[in-house]
Design a protein around this motif. Structure first.
Motif, PDB file in Angstrom:
ATOM      1  N   LEU A 406      40.525  35.781  41.008  1.00 52.74           N
ATOM      2  CA  LEU A 406      40.694  36.946  41.876  1.00 52.74           C
ATOM      3  C   LEU A 406      40.808  36.502  43.332  1.00 52.74           C
ATOM      4  CD1 LEU A 406      37.975  39.274  40.300  1.00 52.74           C
ATOM      5  CD2 LEU A 406      40.392  39.060  39.655  1.00 52.74           C
ATOM      6  N   ASP A 407      41.471  37.310  44.138  1.00 52.69           N
ATOM      7  CA  ASP A 407      41.588  36.946  45.548  1.00 52.69           C
ATOM      8  C   ASP A 407      40.208  36.925  46.199  1.00 52.69           C
ATOM      9  OD1 ASP A 407      41.405  39.565  47.602  1.00 52.69           O
ATOM     10  OD2 ASP A 407      41.819  40.060  45.502  1.00 52.69           O
ATOM     11  N   GLU A 409      39.158  37.427  49.316  1.00 51.26           N
ATOM     12  CA  GLU A 409      38.795  38.413  50.336  1.00 51.26           C
ATOM     13  C   GLU A 409      38.288  39.716  49.735  1.00 51.26           C
ATOM     14  OE1 GLU A 409      41.603  36.625  50.362  1.00 51.26           O
ATOM     15  OE2 GLU A 409      41.018  35.290  52.011  1.00 51.26           O
ATOM     16  N   THR A 410      38.999  40.264  48.756  1.00 54.57           N
ATOM     17  CA  THR A 410      38.641  41.582  48.234  1.00 54.57           C
ATOM     18  C   THR A 410      38.213  41.573  46.771  1.00 54.57           C
ATOM     19  OG1 THR A 410      40.885  42.151  47.475  1.00 54.57           O
ATOM     20  CG2 THR A 410      40.359  42.567  49.799  1.00 54.57           C
ATOM     21  N   GLY A 411      38.648  40.569  46.017  1.00 55.97           N
ATOM     22  CA  GLY A 411      38.366  40.549  44.593  1.00 55.97           C
ATOM     23  C   GLY A 411      39.137  41.597  43.810  1.00 55.97           C
ATOM     24  N   GLU A 412      40.155  42.169  44.416  1.00 58.17           N
ATOM     25  CA  GLU A 412      40.904  43.257  43.790  1.00 58.17           C
ATOM     26  C   GLU A 412      42.166  42.787  43.063  1.00 58.17           C
ATOM     27  OE1 GLU A 412      40.024  46.414  43.604  1.00 58.17           O
ATOM     28  OE2 GLU A 412      38.184  46.106  44.771  1.00 58.17           O
ATOM     29  N   HIS A 413      42.646  41.592  43.401  1.00 53.97           N
ATOM     30  CA  HIS A 413      43.946  41.168  42.878  1.00 53.97           C
ATOM     31  C   HIS A 413      43.811  39.874  42.080  1.00 53.97           C
ATOM     32  CE1 HIS A 413      45.550  44.207  45.536  1.00 53.97           C
ATOM     33  NE2 HIS A 413      44.959  43.627  46.571  1.00 53.97           N
ATOM     34  N   GLU A 414      44.441  39.874  40.909  1.00 56.12           N
ATOM     35  CA  GLU A 414      44.470  38.658  40.095  1.00 56.12           C
ATOM     36  C   GLU A 414      45.580  37.747  40.608  1.00 56.12           C
ATOM     37  OE1 GLU A 414      44.787  37.213  35.417  1.00 56.12           O
ATOM     38  OE2 GLU A 414      44.787  39.358  35.925  1.00 56.12           O
ATOM     39  N   LYS A 446      32.524  43.531  38.005  1.00 55.43           N
ATOM     40  CA  LYS A 446      33.760  44.246  38.332  1.00 55.43           C
ATOM     41  C   LYS A 446      34.472  44.598  37.024  1.00 55.43           C
ATOM     42  CE  LYS A 446      37.912  44.024  41.158  1.00 55.43           C
ATOM     43  NZ  LYS A 446      37.530  45.273  41.849  1.00 55.43           N
ATOM     44  N   THR A 447      34.936  45.825  36.926  1.00 56.75           N
ATOM     45  CA  THR A 447      35.654  46.260  35.728  1.00 56.75           C
ATOM     46  C   THR A 447      37.153  46.053  35.927  1.00 56.75           C
ATOM     47  OG1 THR A 447      33.977  47.918  35.208  1.00 56.75           O
ATOM     48  CG2 THR A 447      36.131  48.182  34.182  1.00 56.75           C
ATOM     49  N   ILE A 448      37.747  45.309  34.989  1.00 54.99           N
ATOM     50  CA  ILE A 448      39.186  45.019  35.027  1.00 54.99           C
ATOM     51  C   ILE A 448      39.764  45.367  33.663  1.00 54.99           C
ATOM     52  CG2 ILE A 448      40.951  43.253  35.370  1.00 54.99           C
ATOM     53  CD1 ILE A 448      38.906  41.664  37.000  1.00 54.99           C
ATOM     54  N   ARG A 455      31.647  38.151  38.642  1.00 57.58           N
ATOM     55  CA  ARG A 455      32.216  37.348  39.734  1.00 57.58           C
ATOM     56  C   ARG A 455      31.265  36.205  40.037  1.00 57.58           C
ATOM     57  NH1 ARG A 455      33.989  41.431  44.407  1.00 57.58           N
ATOM     58  NH2 ARG A 455      34.544  39.417  45.329  1.00 57.58           N
TER      59      ARG A 455
END
Length: 577
Positions: A406-407, A409-414, A446-448, A455
């Motif tokens: 995951l990125d 900075e935010t952990g939002e993007h794979e 985190k739910t993906i 994390r």
């Protein structure tokens, strides 16, 4: 959970991508071994042995004792023990009673122990009969919920001749005095019946062990690990590992029934030691050599070399500093340690040069693992034979485990393969959560796509062949003039210098570049070096922004009780100065 096939052409031949045979109480591992191999040796301690049947009998009695003392399902029972033979007996006894085992570092100060006792709400504690360990326990239980203290003395676990001579010479550890009301382990075992209670266990939901983590970065938190977290881990490792047991044979699963001997050098209060040595040895009904203090002997670690020669272990799990201690031991060539077949490295990144030197000196193969306390612990492991092992990586996720990058900075993007980001893991080994810390749980889970990922805080990438490569801890990353510097990259290069034994790299404040790199180096015995010599070596072997601006030679570099180099301690010392 079933995960998709991990995409790599180098997945170990014959290894399944998913497993389903781990849904059972953790104590069943011991019961299975004792039923199939009752007379096989389980623990070896200073030459004395206990069979699987004997260990099960004592564990059953411990469970009976706990229930008689009012311990109920879900109650916490603490262990303050080094690697002595009572440890597995008590550990499995706690599980058989349906209680939760709180594993605590026996060399912690009373303040540290008190925090864990109070935070976990432990009602009972088992400690060693030892001048320091017992004294610290007595201080640590003040203002806690602990109602019962059980003291373990090693005399009855020694060969009779050693116990007799040890008593005469006063060499058997013993506290100066025992507090009124504290119980002796031998007495409670003798009085109890070998009939454990019938307790219903939900392997996926019921906590088996609470391990405290975060002590090197903040106030320790209790990670709640279920029965299935551990049974999955050992079953997945059994499926994944392949060994060449005899020359010219094909790699095969680990053999059961006493073929192997495990060297219990890592502390069992730690997730790596308890899973990879204690529990994995039980799963395979192997022998387990109890090593309470790996640094014992003159010079340090000599007694471990003696134990390897005497007991002929085939399997060792260790942290990189232990491999360093082996290869740099001045007496290494005096001892025959050729019995070692496979070594699992974890707890910290394994420098390639350390791997090369150890394999050259011993003939064993090291395959590197990666995990965390919160994952019981294994997540990824390098294939266990040289054809598909990739040194410098941590291999592939275990069967049934998935990881994503995951990125940061935010952990939002794979992120795509090859890109560095934060490693997140999903699998049956991931803990329930931190005890009484919903805030901390919110930070790490985190739910993906409907699945819960943990994390890790580690920076990694997946290379073009599908191998996972840990770059560094997110908190250890150094930013030099806008460039990311990972301490491990610098350390791995410095390790290639033939005079270096141990190295730790940290970032320190710098008015021009924000941070700069400093290397703390311990040289091999008898070696000498100037700062200029090392700076020149670094200049020739790494990019300018990675090059340490400062070099400090030290007689010792701080490591944790598990053997991890404590970069934080060095960084804090530097900032204070």
């Amino acid at each position: 959970m079933n995960v998709s096939k991990w995409e790599t052409p180098f997945w170990p031949e014959g290894v399944a991508h998913n497993i389903s045979n781990f849904h059972y109480p953790l104590s069943q591992v011991l019961d299975n071994a004792a039923r199939r191999y009752p007379e096989n040796v389980f623990t070896i301690f200073n030459g004395a042995t206990k069979t699987y049947a004997q260990v099960k009998d004592t564990a059953d009695r411990v469970a009976n004792f706990l229930v008689e003392k009012g311990i109920k399902k879900g109650d916490k029972v603490a262990l303050f023990l080094p690697n002595i033979p009572q440890f597995p007996e008590i550990f499995f006894g706690i599980l058989k009673a349906g209680a939760v085992c709180v594993n605590c570092n026996p060399v912690y100060t009373p303040t540290e122990l008190n925090h864990q006792l109070c935070d976990s709400e432990a009602k009972m504690v088992f400690c060693m009969d030892h001048p320091e360990f017992y004294k610290n326990t007595v201080k640590a239980i003040v203002d806690s919920d602990v109602e019962t203290v059980v003291i373990c003395n090693i005399k009855s676990y020694l060969p009779k001749s050693k116990a007799f001579i040890g008593s005469l010479l006063g060499k058997i550890p013993k506290a100066d005095r025992h507090e009124p009301g504290h119980l002796m382990f031998d007495d409670i075992v003798k009085a109890a019946r070998p009939t454990p209670p019938a307790v219903e266990i939900d392997p996926e939901k019921d906590t088996a062990v609470m391990l405290y983590t975060g002590g090197t970065t903040g106030v320790p938190k209790g990670a709640e690990l279920t029965h299935a977290n551990f049974t999955y881990n050992i079953q997945a490792c059994e499926e994944y590992f392949r060994f060449v047991h005899k020359k010219n044979e094909k790699p095969d699963k680990i053999r059961h029934g006493g073929y192997h001997t495990f060297l219990g050098i890592l502390p069992w209060y730690h997730s790596f030691g308890i899973t990879s040595a204690l529990l994995f040895s039980v799963l395979s009904a192997s022998r387990l050599v109890c090593i309470p203090d790996p640094r014992s002997g003159k010079p340090p670690f000599t007694d471990v070399l003696k134990a390897v020669e005497k007991y002929r272990p085939t399997f060792m799990t260790a942290v990189p500093t232990i491999f360093v201690a082996f290869t740099n031991h001045p007496l290494l060539k005096k001892y025959d340690i050729s019995s070692l077949m496979g070594c699992l490295s974890g707890g910290a990144p394994l420098p390639p040069e350390v791997c090369r030197q150890f394999e050259e000196a011993t003939g064993a193969i090291i395959f590197e693992a990666y995990g965390l306390t919160e994952t019981a612990p294994a997540v990824c492991i390098n294939p266990s034979f040289k054809e598909t092992r990739k040194i410098g990586s941590i291999g592939f996720p275990l069967p049934g485990t998935d990881v994503k990058i995951l990125d940061i900075e935010t952990g939002e993007h794979e992120l795509a393969r090859g890109e560095d980001g934060e490693l997140a893991v999903c699998g049956p080994q991931v803990m329930k959560g931190y005890w009484k810390r919903p805030d901390a749980n919110d930070e790490v889970f985190k739910t993906i796509n409907g699945q819960r990922y943990f994390r890790t805080g580690d920076i990694a990438h997946i290379d073009e062949d599908g191998y996972v490569v840990i770059t560094d801890r997110k908190k250890d990353m150094i930013i030099v003039g806008g460039f990311n510097v990972y301490p491990r990259d610098v350390e791995d290069i410095i390790y290639t210098h033939p005079k270096v034994e141990l190295v730790a790299v940290v970032g320190i404040p710098d008015p021009k570049s924000g941070e700069s790199v400093k290397a703390f180096i311990k040289l091999k015995p008898g070696e000498s070096m100037t700062q200029e010599e090392m700076i020149q070596f670094c200049k020739e072997n790494m990019a300018p922004y990675k090059k340490p601006r400062k070099i400090e030679f030290r007689d010792d570099i701080p490591v944790s009780n598990v053997g991890k180099v404590l970069r934080r301690v060095l960084r804090d010392e530097e900032i204070k100065n």
